[in-house]
Design an enzyme around this catalytic site. Structure first.
Site, PDB file in Angstrom:
ATOM      1  N   CYS A 144       0.695  -1.218   0.012  1.00  0.00           N
ATOM      2  CA  CYS A 144      -0.170   0.072   0.013  1.00  0.00           C
ATOM      3  C   CYS A 144       0.811   1.288   0.000  1.00  0.00           C
ATOM      4  CB  CYS A 144      -0.790   0.050   1.174  1.00  0.00           C
ATOM      5  SG  CYS A 144      -2.011   1.421   1.294  1.00  0.00           S
ATOM      6  N   HIS A 185      -2.954   6.470   4.086  1.00  0.00           N
ATOM      7  CA  HIS A 185      -1.806   5.596   4.109  1.00  0.00           C
ATOM      8  C   HIS A 185      -0.435   6.312   3.800  1.00  0.00           C
ATOM      9  CE1 HIS A 185      -1.136   1.208   5.224  1.00  0.00           C
ATOM     10  NE2 HIS A 185      -0.689   1.904   6.202  1.00  0.00           N
TER      11      HIS A 185
END
Length: 471
Positions: A76, A126
């Site tokens: 990610c 993130h």
């Protein structure tokens, strides 16, 4: 509104008259629809016999389908940092989850903002590395995004928090967050379609990432686990679990498919379809039991390959076999938008290729795992550092001990036959290894043990060599 003005512009052009207001409106809006862990083959248009994605299939039919797009470091935070900066992971330093992107980075949103765009971000971020539920204050940590309804990271899709604007008050999306986030994106589009300036909107969904069985019930009811056809590289003793998880995964996919349709309808209703670039993509795939593994990080197709559909006024629909990597996305979007690409960007601009004006910039792209962590740490799951290549046909990787994997993806699409050290492939293996080493030298990648890079960047890790995070 925009269609009419563009007709006026064409008339003025023929008469030799300059229409500055129309020229300004011709700057394209950019909408990025970004998912989490949606592998490239899990669509009807890509040949998946199970999943129901009729709306994205229609989008694919009217888009440039970059069918070999990859997430070069399939996890990610590294991917997202590369999308935001156009840089490789060892340059921006985010080669693991839950670390912070440099607040002085020359980012996607800051470049668009400097070009006169309004910028908005909705959903999963993130890139902050200060706790997954912590407030991300305005300023450098938001990397140039002005409108803000986001959270660092959560996978609780039915009790999903976010922060809005400058307020540190934690709020919660109503119901299933993907639907609520799509509605917010629709409202953003409606409001900004009326404005004087073009806009960049980044909608970042958290699904279809696990947990799999949490989509609204009507979507879960669409899939019978026992009727699903599995990849042949799923081991027999895992089939029951994979069927259950895959059914839930597909339920998330179909829910997002409906949301894509809602957003496309909003774009049409706002009369900006002829002047809007739409990018639909994901950060990486999901192994979902293939090769006895789950999630990502590994160099298998189910992990590295990502969907990439680009609908833009200047692009023809069809399949484009281009190896667009994570760090190529920023320069390609800037190229399609007619905005100068910053010198800090390392990726390639594929816009000329997509417009049919140039050949492929490259026919091989680098894959890497600087430091295995999380669900693929070296202690529990045999994780290892690797560098590799995905070419138009082959996948080749080597770990710190030498050549590791070689797959012919045309003859062996599920990568069940490792050709490393097979005599018939010695010449090919040597050529791919030489090309990989050439590319690593050009990138300044010395391919050292992961812990050396962790020390170099000053990251703190736990006993599993993973950056710890607070929920």
């Amino acid at each position: 509104m925009h269609t009419r003005n563009c007709l006026y512009f064409s008339l003025f052009f023929l008469l030799g008259i300059t229409c500055f207001s129309c020229q300004k409106e011709l700057k394209p809006n950019v909408i990025i629809l970004h998912t989490d862990q949606w592998r490239a083959k899990a669509f009807g248009y890509a040949g998946d016999p199970n999943v129901k994605t009729p709306n994205i299939d229609r989008l694919a039919a009217n888009s440039a389908n970059v069918s070999l797009a990859v997430s070069g470091m399939p996890v990610c935070t590294p991917h997202r940092a590369s999308v935001m900066t156009g840089q490789r992971p060892l340059t921006h330093g985010l080669f693991m989850n839950d670390v912070q992107l440099d607040t002085n980075a020359v980012s996607l949103a800051s470049v668009y903002a400097n070009a006169g765009y309004q910028t908005g971000y909705i959903g999963k971020w993130h890139l902050d590395g200060n706790g997954r539920s912590s407030f991300i204050p305005p300023g450098g940590r938001r990397q140039g995004f002005q409108y803000w309804k986001a959270l660092e990271c959560t996978h609780n899709y039915n009790n999903s928090a976010y922060y809005a604007g400058d307020s540190p008050e934690k709020k919660f999306w109503e119901g299933y967050d993907a639907i609520a986030q799509a509605k917010d994106a629709q409202q953003y589009i409606r409001e900004h379609a009326k404005g004087e300036n073009p806009f960049l909107l980044f909608l970042s969904w958290g699904t279809p990432h696990a947990p799999y069985q949490t989509a609204p019930q009507k979507y879960q009811d669409m899939y019978d686990p026992e009727q699903l056809k599995l990849h042949p590289n799923v081991p027999p003793d895992m089939e029951e679990k994979v069927r259950q998880d895959l059914a839930g995964y597909y339920a998330h996919c179909t829910a997002l498919d409906d949301m894509v349709d809602e957003i496309l309808q909003t774009i049409e209703e706002a009369d900006i379809a002829d002047n809007t670039i739409i990018l639909f993509t994901s950060d990486h795939g999901d192994l979902l039991g293939s090769h006895r593994a789950y999630k990502k990080q590994q160099a298998y197709e189910e992990s590295i390959r990502i969907p990439m559909l680009i609908r833009a006024p200047q692009l023809s629909s069809g399949e484009y076999k281009a190896l667009i990597n994570s760090y190529d996305i920023m320069p390609t979007l800037l190229g399609l938008s007619g905005i100068k690409i910053p010198e800090t960007v390392e990726g390639d601009d594929y816009s000329h290729y997509l417009k049919g004006k140039a050949s492929l910039p490259d026919t091989a792209t680098v894959l890497s795992c600087v430091q295995p962590f999380g669900q693929w740490n070296r202690f529990d799951h045999g994780g290892r550092e690797y560098r590799g290549l995905r070419t138009l046909r082959y996948t080749y990787t080597r770990d710190l001990n030498g050549p590791w994997q070689l797959f012919d993806n045309e003859q062996d699409p599920y990568q069940m036959n490792n050709l490393i050290d097979e005599p018939a492939y010695d010449t090919l293996q040597a050529a791919l290894d030489a090309l990989l080493m050439q590319k690593l030298r050009a990138q300044g990648d010395e391919f050292r043990p992961g812990m050396e890079y962790i020390a170099e960047w000053g990251y703190e890790v736990d006993e599993r060599q993973t950056v710890p995070y607070t929920p």
